[in-house]
Motif scaffolding. Structure first.
Motif, PDB file in Angstrom:
ATOM      1  N   VAL A  47      35.833  50.134  19.067  1.00 30.12           N
ATOM      2  CA  VAL A  47      35.431  50.317  17.678  1.00 30.12           C
ATOM      3  C   VAL A  47      34.297  51.334  17.691  1.00 30.12           C
ATOM      4  CG1 VAL A  47      33.694  48.469  17.673  1.00 30.12           C
ATOM      5  CG2 VAL A  47      34.828  49.083  15.556  1.00 30.12           C
ATOM      6  N   ARG A  48      34.279  52.218  16.675  1.00 30.81           N
ATOM      7  CA  ARG A  48      33.202  53.204  16.626  1.00 30.81           C
ATOM      8  C   ARG A  48      33.034  53.595  15.160  1.00 30.81           C
ATOM      9  NH1 ARG A  48      36.013  56.225  14.034  1.00 30.81           N
ATOM     10  NH2 ARG A  48      34.370  57.748  14.189  1.00 30.81           N
ATOM     11  N   GLY A  49      31.985  54.398  14.883  1.00 29.67           N
ATOM     12  CA  GLY A  49      31.645  54.694  13.493  1.00 29.67           C
ATOM     13  C   GLY A  49      30.589  53.691  13.060  1.00 29.67           C
ATOM     14  N   ALA A  50      29.515  54.220  12.443  1.00 28.72           N
ATOM     15  CA  ALA A  50      28.331  53.396  12.207  1.00 28.72           C
ATOM     16  C   ALA A  50      28.606  52.089  11.443  1.00 28.72           C
ATOM     17  CB  ALA A  50      27.256  54.226  11.519  1.00 28.72           C
ATOM     18  N   PRO A  51      29.246  52.136  10.252  1.00 25.96           N
ATOM     19  CA  PRO A  51      29.429  50.863   9.534  1.00 25.96           C
ATOM     20  C   PRO A  51      30.337  49.892  10.293  1.00 25.96           C
ATOM     21  CG  PRO A  51      29.651  52.737   8.042  1.00 25.96           C
ATOM     22  CD  PRO A  51      29.650  53.296   9.429  1.00 25.96           C
ATOM     23  N   THR A  90      24.089  48.307  23.110  1.00 24.35           N
ATOM     24  CA  THR A  90      25.367  49.005  23.284  1.00 24.35           C
ATOM     25  C   THR A  90      25.284  50.491  22.945  1.00 24.35           C
ATOM     26  OG1 THR A  90      25.972  48.209  21.090  1.00 24.35           O
ATOM     27  CG2 THR A  90      26.815  46.964  22.973  1.00 24.35           C
ATOM     28  N   ARG A  91      24.858  50.794  21.718  1.00 26.00           N
ATOM     29  CA  ARG A  91      24.778  52.203  21.305  1.00 26.00           C
ATOM     30  C   ARG A  91      23.500  52.383  20.475  1.00 26.00           C
ATOM     31  NH1 ARG A  91      30.020  54.949  19.125  1.00 26.00           N
ATOM     32  NH2 ARG A  91      28.905  56.735  19.980  1.00 26.00           N
ATOM     33  N   PRO A  92      22.703  53.409  20.775  1.00 21.15           N
ATOM     34  CA  PRO A  92      21.367  53.482  20.162  1.00 21.15           C
ATOM     35  C   PRO A  92      21.254  54.180  18.804  1.00 21.15           C
ATOM     36  CG  PRO A  92      21.585  55.164  21.850  1.00 21.15           C
ATOM     37  CD  PRO A  92      22.882  54.405  21.830  1.00 21.15           C
ATOM     38  N   GLY A 173      36.442  54.330   3.847  1.00 19.31           N
ATOM     39  CA  GLY A 173      35.655  55.245   4.679  1.00 19.31           C
ATOM     40  C   GLY A 173      34.548  55.870   3.852  1.00 19.31           C
ATOM     41  N   THR A 174      33.668  56.614   4.519  1.00 20.04           N
ATOM     42  CA  THR A 174      32.567  57.259   3.799  1.00 20.04           C
ATOM     43  C   THR A 174      32.969  58.690   3.416  1.00 20.04           C
ATOM     44  OG1 THR A 174      31.515  57.838   5.903  1.00 20.04           O
ATOM     45  CG2 THR A 174      30.753  55.830   4.812  1.00 20.04           C
ATOM     46  N   ALA A 175      32.970  59.612   4.375  1.00 19.23           N
ATOM     47  CA  ALA A 175      33.389  60.989   4.043  1.00 19.23           C
ATOM     48  C   ALA A 175      34.848  60.996   3.576  1.00 19.23           C
ATOM     49  CB  ALA A 175      33.205  61.900   5.254  1.00 19.23           C
ATOM     50  N   LEU A 200      36.943  63.891  20.394  1.00 15.91           N
ATOM     51  CA  LEU A 200      38.137  64.213  19.591  1.00 15.91           C
ATOM     52  C   LEU A 200      38.444  63.219  18.474  1.00 15.91           C
ATOM     53  CD1 LEU A 200      40.401  65.509  22.512  1.00 15.91           C
ATOM     54  CD2 LEU A 200      39.019  66.850  20.932  1.00 15.91           C
ATOM     55  N   GLN A 201      37.383  62.687  17.869  1.00 17.12           N
ATOM     56  CA  GLN A 201      37.601  61.762  16.737  1.00 17.12           C
ATOM     57  C   GLN A 201      38.330  62.452  15.585  1.00 17.12           C
ATOM     58  OE1 GLN A 201      34.704  62.111  18.405  1.00 17.12           O
ATOM     59  NE2 GLN A 201      33.532  60.219  18.481  1.00 17.12           N
ATOM     60  N   GLY A 202      38.069  63.763  15.404  1.00 18.53           N
ATOM     61  CA  GLY A 202      38.727  64.481  14.305  1.00 18.53           C
ATOM     62  C   GLY A 202      40.216  64.641  14.570  1.00 18.53           C
ATOM     63  N   GLY A 240      29.982  61.929   7.354  1.00 18.15           N
ATOM     64  CA  GLY A 240      29.316  60.633   7.337  1.00 18.15           C
ATOM     65  C   GLY A 240      27.980  60.737   8.064  1.00 18.15           C
ATOM     66  N   SER A 241      27.400  59.596   8.384  1.00 18.75           N
ATOM     67  CA  SER A 241      26.142  59.618   9.140  1.00 18.75           C
ATOM     68  C   SER A 241      25.993  58.344   9.954  1.00 18.75           C
ATOM     69  CB  SER A 241      24.947  59.746   8.196  1.00 18.75           C
ATOM     70  OG  SER A 241      23.739  59.606   8.929  1.00 18.75           O
ATOM     71  N   ASP A 242      25.254  58.471  11.041  1.00 16.27           N
ATOM     72  CA  ASP A 242      24.917  57.304  11.870  1.00 16.27           C
ATOM     73  C   ASP A 242      23.537  56.764  11.554  1.00 16.27           C
ATOM     74  OD1 ASP A 242      26.947  59.062  13.449  1.00 16.27           O
ATOM     75  OD2 ASP A 242      27.174  56.977  14.077  1.00 16.27           O
ATOM     76  N   ARG A 243      22.674  57.649  11.081  1.00 15.23           N
ATOM     77  CA  ARG A 243      21.338  57.192  10.659  1.00 15.23           C
ATOM     78  C   ARG A 243      20.708  58.296   9.818  1.00 15.23           C
ATOM     79  NH1 ARG A 243      16.887  53.898  14.078  1.00 15.23           N
ATOM     80  NH2 ARG A 243      18.628  53.608  15.536  1.00 15.23           N
ATOM     81  N   ALA A 251      21.356  62.130  11.008  1.00 16.11           N
ATOM     82  CA  ALA A 251      21.993  62.123  12.335  1.00 16.11           C
ATOM     83  C   ALA A 251      23.472  61.848  12.149  1.00 16.11           C
ATOM     84  CB  ALA A 251      21.369  61.044  13.222  1.00 16.11           C
ATOM     85  N   ASN A 252      24.278  62.676  12.757  1.00 12.57           N
ATOM     86  CA  ASN A 252      25.735  62.453  12.737  1.00 12.57           C
ATOM     87  C   ASN A 252      26.315  63.067  14.007  1.00 12.57           C
ATOM     88  OD1 ASN A 252      28.116  61.436  11.426  1.00 12.57           O
ATOM     89  ND2 ASN A 252      28.695  63.542  11.000  1.00 12.57           N
ATOM     90  N   LYS A 253      27.603  62.947  14.142  1.00 15.20           N
ATOM     91  CA  LYS A 253      28.311  63.400  15.344  1.00 15.20           C
ATOM     92  C   LYS A 253      27.900  64.803  15.769  1.00 15.20           C
ATOM     93  CE  LYS A 253      30.454  61.561  17.397  1.00 15.20           C
ATOM     94  NZ  LYS A 253      29.862  60.893  18.577  1.00 15.20           N
ATOM     95  N   ILE A 254      27.759  64.980  17.059  1.00 19.04           N
ATOM     96  CA  ILE A 254      27.353  66.272  17.607  1.00 19.04           C
ATOM     97  C   ILE A 254      28.235  67.393  17.020  1.00 19.04           C
ATOM     98  CG2 ILE A 254      28.835  66.088  19.687  1.00 19.04           C
ATOM     99  CD1 ILE A 254      25.231  67.384  19.715  1.00 19.04           C
TER     100      ILE A 254
HETATM  101  O1  MRU Z   1      30.570  58.254  18.318  1.00 20.18           O
HETATM  102  P1  MRU Z   1      31.191  57.734  17.051  1.00 20.18           P
HETATM  103  O2  MRU Z   1      32.669  57.969  16.983  1.00 20.18           O
HETATM  104  O3  MRU Z   1      30.806  56.296  16.791  1.00 20.18           O
HETATM  105  O4  MRU Z   1      30.521  58.624  15.930  1.00 20.18           O
HETATM  106  C1  MRU Z   1      30.893  58.414  14.602  1.00 20.18           C
HETATM  107  C2  MRU Z   1      30.249  59.351  13.660  1.00 20.18           C
HETATM  108  O5  MRU Z   1      29.464  60.183  14.016  1.00 20.18           O
HETATM  109  C3  MRU Z   1      30.546  59.150  12.196  1.00 20.18           C
HETATM  110  O6  MRU Z   1      30.524  60.367  11.518  1.00 20.18           O
HETATM  111  C4  MRU Z   1      29.484  58.227  11.586  1.00 20.18           C
HETATM  112  O7  MRU Z   1      29.376  57.054  12.330  1.00 20.18           O
HETATM  113  C5  MRU Z   1      29.771  57.885  10.189  1.00 20.18           C
HETATM  114  S1  MRU Z   1      31.131  56.781  10.076  1.00 20.18           S
HETATM  115  C6  MRU Z   1      31.411  56.342   8.478  1.00 20.18           C
END
Ligand code: MRU
Length: 351
Positions: A47-51, A90-92, A173-175, A200-202, A240-243, A251-254
């Motif tokens: 599972v991944r993605g902030a929410p 797990t993930r910071p 989803g957000t975006a 390669l999430q996209g 979207g964003s992680d923080r 902060a969002n994906k590199i």
């Molecule tokens: O490393 P990930 O796949 O957990 O990164 C996800 C992202 O960067 C998303 O854009 C972000 O969590 C927003 S998800 C609604």
């Protein structure tokens, strides 16, 4: 919407997760029966993605309570504190993880102070984890509504990473919620999805989600976006964003920062869509956001295929920070915030 995907679910046997590492070629669900398994699922990106990470962590705490054997509330507290620590490591970067753990801790403390028994507390924690999940889906629905209004009919939107149903409690989803919201409002929207190296999430997830929903999507490599923007092929960027720091740094994906700089250069609006559980008022600026660094193998290999000479030095930052002056607006479940974010984001919490 056809898809209606919920990537994390509570079941009688444990937490069920769609294994996102295998998409798009395989749709496999895993059942995680202990909080340690949930923590491993977050760390290993099942599972991944902030929410989605936040919802999973809440279920992890509920699972720690469920599997606790005993009748002493202090012993349960000790077990839950331990489980929370494991989940927190797990993930910071995604603050939703810490937000959900804090909320579960507060729920426990309230129940304890009210003299509830261990079995009552187990139920209260499960109910709150489910509430976190439901509230997340409702937040995405509102983000979709508010954000959808910002997009023009017949527009092309570029997005980076996957901020779709897969990355959240589900459904919108957000975006991608903003895009789904615009489509729901009757607009014609097509999407350009950055492949989002190295994970390669996209390519794997955003392309899959949008195709399942019959929303037109074109996949590009990350280095193509400048060329396409210069040709006038992008009308808006939504990520979207992680923080999000208190001042609106995101902060969002590199690679997001590069996209934001390009959007600015080409006069294209750059929107960030995220629930308030992603906004960290305790982080004054983006400088305070911890950036995860991941295994170098994600850069040198794709699955088992070696791409680079073994032993080469590698950087693998998982996230970057886009400064607030490049952000046109932040869309949350409370509405559309614009600069000065220090005031507008705080006001959204108060509203
Ligand atoms: O490393 P990930 O796949 O957990 O990164 C996800 C992202 O960067 C998303 O854009 C972000 O969590 C927003 S998800 C609604």
């Amino acid at each position: 919407m056809k898809l209606n995907i919920i990537p994390v679910k509570w079941t009688d046997e444990g937490v069920s997760m769609l294994d996102q590492r295998l998409l798009p070629t395989e749709e496999k669900w895993l059942t995680l029966r202990t909080y340690n398994e949930v923590a491993a699922g977050i760390k290993d990106m099942v599972v991944r993605g902030a929410p989605a990470i936040g919802v999973s962590a809440a279920y992890g705490v509920a699972l720690a309570a469920k599997t606790f054997v005993g009748t002493n509330v202090d012993d349960l507290e000790e077990e839950l504190d331990f489980a929370s620590d494991v989940l927190a490591k797990t993930r910071p970067t995604a603050v939703n993880l810490f937000w959900a753990l804090d909320r579960m801790k507060r729920t426990f403390q309230k129940a304890k102070s009210e003299g509830k028994s261990v079995s009552e507390i187990k139920q209260i924690l499960l109910d709150d984890a489910k509430a976190i999940h439901d509230e997340d889906i409702e937040s995405q629905r509102l983000i979709a509504q508010f954000g959808g209004e910002l997009l023009d009919d017949n527009s092309t939107v570029l997005t980076h990473c996957n901020a779709g149903a897969l990355a959240t409690g589900g459904v919108w989803g957000t975006a991608l919620g903003v895009i789904r919201g615009a489509v729901d409002q009757g607009k014609k929207v097509s999407v350009i999805a950055d492949e989002t190296r190295p994970y390669l999430q996209g390519a794997r997830l955003t392309a899959w989600e949008l195709m399942e929903d019959d929303i037109p999507v074109t996949l590009i490599t990350d280095n193509m976006s400048g060329h396409i923007m210069k040709k006038g092929g992008v009308h808006a960027v939504v990520v979207g964003s992680d923080r999000i720091a208190a001042n609106g740094d995101v902060a969002n994906k590199i690679g997001t920062y590069m996209v934001a700089v390009l959007a600015h250069r080409h006069g294209i609006p750059f929107y960030v869509a995220a629930p308030l559980s992603t906004v960290d008022l305790n982080c004054p600026t983006g400088e305070d956001i911890p950036i995860e660094e991941r295994d170098e193998r994600e850069v040198t290999h794709i699955k088992e295929n070696q791409l680079a000479p073994l032993g080469v030095g590698v950087s693998n930052y998982a996230f970057d920070v886009t400064p607030n002056d490049l952000v046109t607006a932040i869309i949350t479940e409370k509405g559309v915030a614009k600069a000065p974010y220090t005031e507008t984001l705080k006001a959204q919490f108060a509203s």
